[in-house]
Scaffold this active site. Structure first.
Site, short mmCIF file in Angstrom:
data_model
loop_
_atom_site.label_atom_id
_atom_site.label_comp_id
_atom_site.label_asym_id
_atom_site.label_seq_id
_atom_site.Cartn_x
_atom_site.Cartn_y
_atom_site.Cartn_z
N LYS A 193 0.97 -1.10 0.12
CA LYS A 193 -0.23 0.05 -0.07
C LYS A 193 0.84 0.99 0.00
CE LYS A 193 -3.98 -2.36 2.38
NZ LYS A 193 -4.72 -2.07 3.46
N GLY A 350 10.90 -5.73 7.02
CA GLY A 350 10.55 -7.29 7.46
C GLY A 350 10.70 -7.93 6.10
N GLY A 373 10.91 -0.71 11.82
CA GLY A 373 10.29 0.65 11.93
C GLY A 373 11.43 1.57 12.17
#
Length: 392
Positions: A193, A350, A373
């Site tokens: 996305k 990841g 992150g």
């Protein structure tokens, strides 16, 4: 930004608090993937070699300030001992006594810092309690550096602080990729996305010369150009955002690269019938699951002209064959150039790590970050509290 490393610190006879990330997968009380443990070993061994006593601070899971037995770090001790090659003591409480009793040549692991409600609140009181246990603080948890927590941020202001070997390697790799890179610089960003990587794309178009967009994200950009993508994953409501990013890239002199041919199927499963078509020829009821051969050829040519590459996310649905071909082929091309010393390649995230491992090329990239992150936030141009605290 300047930061100190282990080499700048006098550790002889010192109690050295080391913030590490050993939030590893565990099944039935056993560590199933020790990669994160392996990456902190150089720091621990260097501290011991310099005469320091390593006292490890770490989190495990998300206990939200409460003691959760299944999230105790006690279960990590055997894997730590195996990888470090030294006796590892564990303290569930009575930290000060455990530190006092720690002999030279051994390591002490303190219980999950997130069991304390002050950890995630970045509470200065809790940070002070931790600081009293040591003489020097070393942060080797880049993957937790985007969190302003007591053991990653507040504590660094209370005592002499430095970056550990893993933190140092991450910062140097990212500086080489985005801080002061050799040009031309390309970034490959894949994933499902656009909405989850909006800040990333906005930052990169003003920092790199070429931006390759792959995966489901590419479908949204194709829709924004008026290209039909059948039943493919696409955020049609993000079309205007995609057009804005393209316009920003044009004004910044950044070239955006989208697929020119695609691999399509009617269902997403192993062995599904698939075919390669031009990017504008995806029929209704079919979905785009990978980039095609022409696209890969163009990317290989592009990478051959670049000096630096940042990679985040796959080009297609790499989990299932044959939709891993574009990712594998592009990754091998990057690995070859990196191995020859012609390309500085930094990868992270990841899915990225999983994809590069699946392609068998992770070892050949210049640097592969396991930080997730924190890696993404750095690429987004954000200040990481745990890193900023090391700069004073």
């Amino acid at each position: 930004m300047a930061w100190k490393t282990i080499d700048d610190m006098d550790l002889g006879g010192k109690r050295v608090l080391i913030r590490v990330d050993i939030n590893v997968p565990v099944e039935d009380g056993r560590v199933t993937d020790a990669t994160r443990i392996e990456r902190i070993v150089p720091t621990i061994r260097d501290v011991m070699d310099k005469g320091g006593k390593p006292i490890l601070l770490a989190h495990f899971g998300r206990p939200k300030g409460k003691e959760v037995p299944e999230m105790s770090l006690a279960q990590i001790v055997p894997a730590l001992e195996e990888k470090i090659g030294a006796n590892v003591r564990f303290a569930a409480r009575g930290f000060a006594d455990a530190v006092s009793a720690l002999p030279a040549g051994e390591v002490l692991l303190l219980e999950n810092v997130r069991f304390h409600p002050g950890e995630e609140k970045n509470d200065k009181g809790f940070a002070s309690e931790l600081a009293e246990l040591g003489d020097v603080y070393i942060n080797d948890a880049f993957s937790a550096a985007h969190r302003a927590h007591a053991s990653t941020e507040a504590i660094a202001h209370l005592m002499p602080s430095a970056a550990g070997r893993l933190m140092e390697a991450e910062l140097k790799a990212l500086e080489a990729a985005l801080g002061d890179p050799k040009r031309p610089v390309a970034a490959l960003v894949g994933g499902a996305k656009v909405s989850t990587k909006l800040d990333l794309l906005e930052n990169l178009v003003s920092r790199v010369d070429h931006l390759v967009i792959g995966g489901g994200m590419a479908n949204t950009f194709l829709v924004a150009q008026g290209i039909e993508v059948g039943s493919s994953l696409a955020e049609r409501d993000m079309a205007e955002t995609a057009r804005r990013i393209v316009a920003k890239a044009e004004s910044a002199g950044c070239t955006i690269h989208l697929p020119v041919d695609i691999v399509i199927a009617q269902e997403f499963k192993a062995g599904a019938e698939s075919r390669s078509v031009d990017v504008a020829d995806c029929p209704e009821g079919w979905m785009i699951l990978d980039a095609g051969e022409q696209t890969v050829e163009r990317l290989v040519e592009l990478f051959g002209d670049c000096a630096t590459l940042i990679w985040n996310g796959p080009l297609g649905a790499f989990e299932i064959e044959p939709f891993d071909r574009a990712t594998n082929a592009a990754a091998r091309a990057v690995a070859d150039r990196s191995r020859e010393g012609k390309l500085t390649s930094v990868a992270g995230g990841g899915d990225t790590v999983a994809a590069l491992n699946k392609a068998g090329v992770a070892e050949d990239f210049t640097y592969v970050s396991t930080a997730g992150g924190a890696f993404l936030e750095w690429m987004e141009g954000k200040t990481l509290p745990g890193v900023a605290a090391l700069g004073g």
